[in-house]
Design an enzyme around this catalytic site. Structure first.
Site, mmCIF file in Angstrom:
data_model
loop_
_atom_site.group_PDB
_atom_site.id
_atom_site.type_symbol
_atom_site.label_atom_id
_atom_site.label_comp_id
_atom_site.label_asym_id
_atom_site.label_seq_id
_atom_site.Cartn_x
_atom_site.Cartn_y
_atom_site.Cartn_z
ATOM 1 C CB CYS A 63 79.634 10.539 14.857
ATOM 2 S SG CYS A 63 80.858 11.340 15.907
ATOM 3 C CB CYS B 290 81.039 14.854 16.584
ATOM 4 S SG CYS B 290 82.050 13.493 16.002
ATOM 5 C CG ASP C 249 34.851 12.486 18.348
ATOM 6 O OD1 ASP C 249 33.937 12.271 19.154
ATOM 7 O OD2 ASP C 249 34.829 13.421 17.526
#
Length: 722
Positions: free
Chosen positions: A21, A24, A409
């Protein structure tokens, strides 16, 4: 600045196995920072990596991650390269072996309930079976939880440990055993979901072959890619994947570049064309001169940049991290108040309200909330990379979703950037057409202007020699044209406004009408002359991309309020192209700094603005925009490294897909966060009538985690043509 350089010079990157997780991962990062000799550490949870600034041995790093049994491997080791397939290999393990701990725990639980129905709740055998189920399924949880309690560190494992101990004390053995198993299952689901998301990009690592056929000293040898040097000649047979980046020196073929650029149609490759590692040679045999080492190939850079991007915290992630930091201690306090206040002040039953308090601890686990953002970011960035769009971080993924205006552009973006000469009108009978063309080409050869290539091409087609023409005092007139001296005469080539500024060479009405006609046809007209007379008019046209019109239409449909075309070209040409593709605003005859200023004005109006360009000439405007998007990132190091987003292929159609993916990611992240918080809030409301149980608490937490993970993984399946 000096300290930062020192840190970067002493940076070591490691791959980490075993994260369950995000919490952790955060704890591991804090532990590593405490190792003597480590100046700083940064965990990339999305890519399962840690960057360590300073000196730390592998065993010290693994000791810092012992609470989660983390395995650490240097990123550039051979072991690390094998780690890509680790998760897949685990999938091939027998189910009973892979989940043996969970299965044993469930078995004890089943026997515990059988004993409960046969012998009753208070029976010693029943209690021991439930206790065995708890210890087998939750031993790793309790180890970490106890250590956290001693250090007063409050995370989800601390909450669960306190809840389990409390449940055992009040004799809820069966429910506590189920809670432990469901929590272990929830962690497994979280790990599985993140691994699926991570592997969406890691699978790219296996695209390029590990060996290549190389020609050395007249012999053909099969060599590991790590042993191939720049300059080696690689032989690629039909049907083989290309192992390294390089330039074709012999042969002709069609190459499928989908892995790099997302293009489904094979691209023809001939001598002097660039090829990329991981692409598929479909037809002819190619001999390729290696131009990059294996760690510098385009596919390696993509993987590296995407993994770095997955570790960049998006604004929503920063919110979740901050929220979770205060959320867990608050839940501890709320749980304590729920357990203590009703019995003390309202005559409530101690056992009932302690149970409710424990249920609050369980429902308070922020698993779903913590995973809600990273799994969405990792899934979206991984999916984009596979479609040929490189997003450099979660922050840019979110910014794209909130764009209001996009500036383009013209040359090479809305147009193909491959100009051709359409008109060459020499004025006056005294001037030799070919002689003048050779002078024009010799001057343009020294120019960096994109249109110069069209004139050089025309000279080659007409066999006009320009290499022998001696040019003196050559100079560029920014935004207007060029000048140079040939045979003692100074020649000027440039826009009509350049000649309006010269003292003697003026444009007459007839010539101005001719130039205007050419411009209205979408052509760029250049005038050639000396200080005293006009000699010729050259018109060059840049073909509009077939996709430009469709892209602009899709962007409007996606909710973009304004599209702008920025160009240094004349107003007539700009209007012809801009009106054809359908942009809402056309800005022509702009100098580079004027492009930059216009982007700043656009940001003042809309706040969120993107600029799409080639990543080199448009660098200032790209930098000034909210999100800088570079075209044709494949093979262009500048675009890969400087742009916030790189469209790997020369394909503007990826832009609407990117906007759509970003908006979907934003919606899913918001939905995940809202759902994760709402489900907790609803469950906590059940405390008021006393309906909240440990079962409901853990099921709401596990259900929320599962739904949030599955919702985030949906981003891996977003398609371009949806």
């Amino acid at each position: 600045m000096g300290e930062r350089k020192l840190n970067e010079a002493n940076q070591h990157v490691y791959r980490v196995q075993g994260f369950t997780c995000a919490n952790c991962a955060g704890k591991f990062e804090r532990n590593v920072k405490e190792i003597p000799g480590v100046d700083d550490a940064k965990v990339n949870f999305g890519a399962s990596k840690i960057s360590v600034y300073g000196d730390a041995a592998i065993d010290e790093l693994e000791k810092a991650g012992a609470f989660e049994n983390l395995k650490v491997v240097p990123e550039k080791s051979s072991q690390s390269s094998q780690q890509t397939g680790d998760y897949i290999e685990k999938e091939k393990e027998p189910f009973y072996k892979k989940y043996s701990t969970l299965l044993y725990s469930v078995s004890f639980l089943v026997f515990g309930f059988l004993s409960y129905f046969v012998n009753g709740e208070e029976n010693v055998v029943t209690t021991l079976l439930f206790l065995a189920s708890m210890l087998v399924g939750g031993l790793s949880l309790f180890k970490v939880g106890f250590k956290n309690l001693l250090r007063l560190e409050f995370d989800m494992k601390t909450l669960m440990t306190v809840a389990v101990i409390g449940g055992a004390i009040i004799g809820e053995w069966g429910e506590v055993a189920i809670v432990v198993i469901l929590f272990a299952l929830s962690e497994e689901l979280e790990r599985f979901s993140m691994d699926r998301a991570r592997n969406s990009i890691r699978s790219l690592m296996n695209i390029a072959p590990k060996e290549a056929l190389v020609k050395r000293n007249g012999q053909k040898l099969t060599v590991n890619v790590n042993d191939i040097a720049v300059g080696d000649i690689m032989i690629v047979k039909p049907g083989q994947k290309i192992a390294m980046d390089g330039v074709v020196v012999s042969g002709y073929s069609a190459v499928n570049q989908a892995a790099i650029t997302g293009e489904s149609v094979p691209v023809e490759k001939k001598i002097d064309d660039e090829v990329f590692a991981g692409t598929l040679n479909e037809e002819g045999m190619l001999e390729v001169k290696i131009t990059k080492l294996v760690e510098d190939t385009t596919i390696s850079k993509i993987i590296h940049l995407v993994e770095e991007a997955q570790g960049e915290r998006a604004p929503s992630q920063a919110f979740v991290d901050k929220f979770a930091k205060y959320y867990t201690p608050i839940i501890m306090v709320v749980a304590a108040l729920v357990a203590v206040l009703p019995p003390l002040f309202f005559g409530g039953n101690w056992e009932t309200w302690v149970y409710q308090g424990l249920a609050v601890l369980v429902v308070g686990c922020p698993c779903a909330l913590v995973i809600s953002t990273p799994i969405s970011i990792v899934s979206a960035i991984g999916n984009a990379a596979k479609k040929g769009v490189l997003v450099k971080g979660g922050v840019y993924l979110e910014e794209i979703g909130s764009l209001k205006a996009i500036a383009f552009d013209k040359t090479g973006t809305l147009t193909k950037g491959i100009p051709v000469v359409t008109d060459y009108n020499v004025l006056g009978s005294q001037t030799n057409d070919k002689e003048l063309l050779s002078i024009i080409t010799a001057l343009e050869y020294r120019s960096q202007h994109p249109l110069a290539s069209a004139i050089m091409k025309k000279a080659e087609i007409e066999n006009v020699n320009y290499s022998d023409v001696q040019v003196e005092d050559f100079s560029s007139i920014t935004g207007k044209g060029i000048r140079g001296k040939v045979n003692g005469i100074t020649y000027y080539i440039g826009s009509p406004k350049l000649f309006k500024e010269l003292p003697y060479a003026h444009l007459n009405t007839e010539l101005e009408d001719k130039i205007r006609t050419l411009q209205n046809q979408g052509k760029t007209a250049m005038v050639v002359g000396t200080k005293t007379e006009i000699l010729a008019v050259i018109a060059v046209a840049d073909e509009v991309r077939e996709s430009s019109k469709e892209v602009i239409r899709k962007l409007y449909r996606a909710g973009i309020k304004e599209t702008v075309m920025l160009t240094g070209d004349n107003q007539g040409t700009a209007n012809a192209i801009g009106n054809y593709v359908g942009v809402s605003n056309i800005q022509a005859e702009l100098m580079p700094e004027e492009k930059l200023n216009f982007i700043k004005q656009l940001r003042e109006k809309y706040s969120k603005v993107a600029m799409v360009g080639d990543g080199v000439n448009d660098a200032p405007a790209l930098a000034a925009s909210t999100v800088g998007i570079a075209m044709g990132g494949a093979g262009t190091d500048t675009a890969l490294e400087t742009a916030d987003v790189a469209l790997m292929g020369d394909d503007l159609r990826k832009l609407p897909f990117t906007v759509k993916l970003s908006r979907k990611a934003l919606n899913i992240i918001k939905a995940n966060i809202t759902f994760a918080i709402a489900i907790k809030f609803i469950a906590l409301l059940l405390v008021i009538p006393g309906w909240l149980t440990l079962w409901i608490a853990i099921l709401s937490d596990m259900g929320a985690t599962l739904l949030v993970a599955l919702n985030g993984l949906r981003l891996m399946r977003v398609k371009e043509d949806e």
